[in-house]
Design a protein around this motif. Structure first.
Motif, PDB file in Angstrom:
ATOM      1  N   LYS A 179      24.074  -2.743   0.875  1.00 48.14           N
ATOM      2  CA  LYS A 179      23.026  -3.133   0.309  1.00 48.14           C
ATOM      3  C   LYS A 179      23.215  -3.653  -1.320  1.00 48.14           C
ATOM      4  CE  LYS A 179      20.162   0.538   2.398  1.00 48.14           C
ATOM      5  NZ  LYS A 179      19.352   1.722   2.226  1.00 48.14           N
ATOM      6  N   TYR A 202      18.523  -8.950   6.543  1.00 44.03           N
ATOM      7  CA  TYR A 202      17.925  -7.529   6.966  1.00 44.03           C
ATOM      8  C   TYR A 202      17.808  -7.931   8.777  1.00 44.03           C
ATOM      9  CZ  TYR A 202      14.157  -4.265   8.304  1.00 44.03           C
ATOM     10  OH  TYR A 202      13.591  -3.328   8.786  1.00 44.03           O
ATOM     11  N   LYS A 240      21.147  -2.173   9.510  1.00 46.66           N
ATOM     12  CA  LYS A 240      19.887  -2.839   9.210  1.00 46.66           C
ATOM     13  C   LYS A 240      20.019  -3.870   7.804  1.00 46.66           C
ATOM     14  CE  LYS A 240      16.264   0.546  10.476  1.00 46.66           C
ATOM     15  NZ  LYS A 240      17.176   1.310  11.430  1.00 46.66           N
ATOM     16  N   PRO A 261      16.646  -5.202  11.668  1.00 45.96           N
ATOM     17  CA  PRO A 261      16.302  -4.094  11.889  1.00 45.96           C
ATOM     18  C   PRO A 261      16.667  -3.484  13.173  1.00 45.96           C
ATOM     19  CG  PRO A 261      14.326  -5.461  12.494  1.00 45.96           C
ATOM     20  CD  PRO A 261      15.639  -6.326  11.600  1.00 45.96           C
ATOM     21  N   THR A 262      17.542  -4.319  14.221  1.00 40.86           N
ATOM     22  CA  THR A 262      17.893  -3.394  15.449  1.00 40.86           C
ATOM     23  C   THR A 262      19.144  -3.185  15.257  1.00 40.86           C
ATOM     24  OG1 THR A 262      18.392  -5.903  16.187  1.00 40.86           O
ATOM     25  CG2 THR A 262      16.510  -5.258  16.751  1.00 40.86           C
ATOM     26  N   LYS A 263      19.937  -3.385  14.171  1.00 42.63           N
ATOM     27  CA  LYS A 263      21.312  -3.032  13.976  1.00 42.63           C
ATOM     28  C   LYS A 263      21.271  -1.483  13.113  1.00 42.63           C
ATOM     29  CE  LYS A 263      23.320  -6.845  15.304  1.00 42.63           C
ATOM     30  NZ  LYS A 263      24.268  -6.702  16.815  1.00 42.63           N
ATOM     31  N   HIS A 264      22.586  -0.813  13.537  1.00 44.40           N
ATOM     32  CA  HIS A 264      22.458   0.452  12.814  1.00 44.40           C
ATOM     33  C   HIS A 264      22.197   0.416  11.254  1.00 44.40           C
ATOM     34  CE1 HIS A 264      23.659   4.438  12.529  1.00 44.40           C
ATOM     35  NE2 HIS A 264      24.658   4.157  11.652  1.00 44.40           N
ATOM     36  N   GLY A 269      27.633  -3.615   7.223  1.00 50.22           N
ATOM     37  CA  GLY A 269      26.428  -3.018   6.452  1.00 50.22           C
ATOM     38  C   GLY A 269      26.829  -2.855   4.942  1.00 50.22           C
TER      39      GLY A 269
END
Length: 502
Positions: A195, A203, A210, A205-208, A193
């Motif tokens: 940003k 990206y 994101k 979306p299914t991962k914690h 993870g």
């Protein structure tokens, strides 16, 4: 022209023979049985890699100070680099110990680990290993490659993973050297993870998390031992060959890099990777595969269009490839799966065996991610690549623990394993470094010092000189006998004067 190998429907129970798996599995080149945790960690995080960190960290620190010597503030902690000396191998081992311990003892900010103001928040171990400034300097200057050898961003040879590529290559090399996985393997994507603004950010979306840096991972299905992984660089720097599905390309690349083809290993992967073309290619390479299949991938029309009731299934076969459609509950869609290893066979609750086995062996990568998240700090970093390096170090610990488990008669828990590892990594630095020995002695000898209330300070009666530029030195402590201000490091000298006056 008719298909020479047509699809035909099969009914359970189906009986077919498959080539048996005959590889030797388990740890290789191990230290003596029941060795301490650090012996297994040093198999993965070797002394050569540590020396690489030490060399490049010292190089970067020297270049940084030389390049910015006229712009560094007089109050900057960078000046302490020369006072404390260059990073040593023993000190770097202690640095790794602190990083691991921060995963066990989690605090809001790094400076909180050196908090002395609130006794309820105090953790003396961190102060005994490093001063806050020294640790943050090491964190600032930490490097693994020489920046001058990295291609510029606009260069055709630019590699966005260049700053941490050596540790990725090292991990993959040592993971293969010391372990042979059992037959069942998992391939999936993982996410570190972040940003940060980088071409590596993806990206999912299914991962914690994101958002983050994506890894293609190959793990042992049961233990989660990471055998090989690649960092996805994005379409620009990591293109898929023309006419090939990305998922198929990833699976073949991972297995080839891990030297696991042509050995009848069994790979489990999800619908992103699985396809008929991949199954046929792997069979030609003597490798089994099982996975879910997307409806838009080539499949027999009957499997795509069949309407099933709850707990009902349908099987179709083309030579060694078996596809299945199964509906678990009335309001759910059909699940479509493909396997080159399993037969048309039903188990409990009339569920196809390939589905129960898929559920059992598909989660190797998720298991590795879960184990990593338990004892990883996961703190935000201004340098994205450093967060990736620390994540990889934690995955090294997981691999080392699996080796330790399988080479020990009475293996400790993973928490105890990490605690023993931290103790062993920091032991030499805490006992041999003079600064740390001084800190330990201060804590014993300074019992006659009292800390002043917050924001109160007094001139140190030993080292402070008035009316001289820069000569005034303020202390937050006073002697309980004479109530004069004195630094901890000055207390021994003051103590002789104070008792002499008495």
């Amino acid at each position: 022209m008719a298909d020479p190998n047509p699809w035909f429907r099969v009914y359970p129970p189906e009986i077919r023979d498959h080539t048996e798996f005959d590889q030797n599995v388990g740890p290789k080149r191990m230290p003596p049985r029941n060795s301490r945790p650090i012996a297994y960690f040093m198999l993965i995080f070797t002394m050569d890699l540590m020396k690489k960190f030490v060399l490049e960290t010292n190089r970067y620190a020297r270049n940084f100070i030389t390049r910015n010597q006229h712009n560094i503030s007089n109050k900057s902690r960078v000046h302490d680099w020369h006072k404390k000396g260059k990073l040593t191998l023993i000190e770097f081992k202690a640095f790794v110990a602190v990083i691991l311990n921060m995963g066990l003892i989690k605090k809001a900010t790094i400076s909180e680990y050196w908090n002395r103001k609130h006794s309820s928040q105090s953790t003396p171990w961190f102060r005994k290993v490093f001063t806050r400034n020294r640790f943050q300097l090491l964190l600032k200057f930490l490097h693994l490659v020489d920046n001058r050898k990295i291609a510029p961003r606009n260069s055709p040879s630019y590699d966005p993973t260049a700053k941490f590529k050596p540790i990725v290559d090292h991990f993959n090399l040592k993971a293969k050297k010391h372990y042979s996985p059992s037959q069942n393997l998992s391939i999936d994507e993982s996410l570190i993870g972040t940003k940060s603004r980088t071409v590596l950010r993806q990206y999912i979306p299914t991962k914690h998390a994101k958002f983050g840096v994506k890894l293609w991972m190959l793990t042992e299905a049961v233990t989660g031992y990471c055998f090989h992984f690649n960092v996805y660089k994005g379409k620009r720097y990591d293109p898929t060959p023309a006419g090939e599905l990305q998922g198929s390309y990833v699976v073949i690349s991972l297995l080839r890099a891990a030297c696991l083809l042509n050995k009848w290993y069994h790979v489990f992967c999800d619908s992103f990777f699985t396809s008929l073309s991949l199954a046929k290619r792997l069979l030609n390479l003597h490798t089994y595969t099982t996975g879910t299949v997307r409806s838009n991938r080539p499949l027999p029309n009957l499997i795509k269009s069949v309407k099933l009731r709850a707990s009902q299934s349908m099987f179709m076969r083309q030579q060694e490839i078996l596809v299945c459609a199964f509906k678990e509950k009335e309001k759910r869609k059909n699940v479509k799966m493909l396997s080159t290893r399993y037969n048309a066979e039903l188990v409990a609750n009339r569920k196809p065996k390939m589905i129960t086995e898929y559920n059992k062996f598909m989660g190797g990568v998720d298991l590795n991610d879960m184990l990593t998240s338990f004892y990883e700090d996961g703190r935000k970093s201004t340098k994205m690549w450093k967060k990736i390096v620390f994540n990889i170090i934690h995955r090294m610990v997981i691999n080392a623990y699996i080796l330790y488990q399988q080479n020990s008669d009475n293996a400790k828990s993973r928490l105890h394993f990490i605690q023993l590892l931290i103790d062993d990594l920091s032991e030499d630095h805490m006992t041999r470094n003079r600064v740390n020995i001084g800190v330990l002695n201060d804590e014993i000898n300074n019992q006659n010092l009292r800390k002043l209330p917050e924001r109160k300070e007094k001139d140190c009666c030993i080292c402070s000189v008035r009316n001289v530029p820069g000569g005034r030195k303020r202390s937050k402590h006073i002697c309980v006998l004479c109530h004069k201000g004195v630094h901890k490091m000055c207390y021994k000298k003051h103590s002789r004067r104070c008792h002499a006056d008495e």
